[in-house]
Design a protein around this motif. Sequence first.
Motif: not given
Lengths: 377, 90
Positions: B17-23, B30-34, B48-56
């Motif tokens: 649930a907390d992973l998504a594929r991004v371009d 794959v990044i984490n959107i948790g 906006l992605i920082h070190v594999g996590f979407a932050l905003s």
Amino acid sequence: MRFVDEFRSAEKARALAARITELCEPGRQYKLMEVCGGHTHTIYKHGLEDYLPEAITLVHGPGCPVCVIPMGRVDDAIHLASQPDTIMTSFGDMMRVPGSHGSFFDAKANGTDIRMVYSPLDSLKIARQNPGKRVVFMAIGFETTTPSTAMTVLRAKAEGLENFSVFCNHVTIIPAIKAILDSPDLRLDGFIGPGHVSTVIGCRPYEFIAAGYGKPVVVAGFEPLDILQSIYMLMRQLSEGRSEVENQYTRVVPWDGNLAALTAINQVMELRPYFEWRGLGFITHSAMRLRDGFRAFDAEALFEVPGVRVADPKACQCGEVLKGVLKPWECKVFGTACTPETPIGTCMVSPEGACAAYYNYGRMNRHRVVEVEVSRP
Amino acid sequence: MCLGIPGEVVEFLPDQADLARVDVSGVRRVINIGLLADDRPEPGEWVLIHVGFALSKIDESEAAAALQFLEGIGQAYADELAALAESRIE
């Protein structure tokens, strides 16, 4: 791409600069600190100082996570990485930071297993693939990266991974700003607040700067016009005698930050009593460590860490640069003994470091500034 | 590492649930959107992605501006993109 051009237009920049100049009180000098290394990068890349009136000096702050890691912590990390059956993982930015016996790259060349990762989650994968090894993630960064480490530890715990731990070096921006405000070396008039750190912590934590120290703060984006607009907002506050926290970067930064990120940090980590910062010395409650409930993932609980304090090389003046007391090119070894290829100090290592930014873009600007000054009547 | 890089959410991973594929500039990872659980991004939205996590979450025009800016700063973005390309979050 009209929208993009709106953030770049030289015409807009000059218009903003003219309004900034109008706000300068005759005879008064203004020192504004950009806290974040990303801002320093933009300022030198685009030569923003050339647009500003002479009365305004931009002072570079401590917001470069690689730059503030003291040499002793690099030595500690290499010590951990050198333990039997151990793999250390690290962001690429950290690899060239010199310890007293060399950098991660040097240790790697000598056979120590240190691997670059993009995300702490990549370290988890390495741990899963190497059940016979202990994988230690070198965690660094301000609040921008801290939630990622916290989420990764939560994930490791949920999976029951037994061979993954974190060497936690996460630092917090507010105590560093406070240390600079309390330092007698420097009188600042206002702060350009960090953009991405504020995505996590929001704008409220800066209120003590405005209310307690009477200095305005404007949280800023990273485009050249974002920074000029933030300077304009700071100057407007100063000219009206106000000191408030304002958010120029509303398109990304929510006033209250990211609650899920703050919750994750708080769940996994707590403040250390004190932590050593390169150049700023020991600052109380300025860094994070893992809570007792997560000792199984805390490299400092699982391994012996030497914890020897190492003084910076005598020639290196990163401390003064990080506090904004010296401009990078005023350092004795800048651009001669210390270059991005062979850094002596941390400020020359990271692309966000003030010295690296100057080295890559700034030397040319300095000549330009000198020429402009010479040609003024 | 501190560079926030914009990516477009392509799809969620079916069993996580907390992973998504991004371009990101053509690189799909794959990044984490948790950390955006309270305001989950949909496919087609930008983060906006920082070190594999979407932050905003960010809007598309901000993403375009940020991408062009990052491409302009040269090596630092090239390094970040190369690091992302090596990433195998699962």
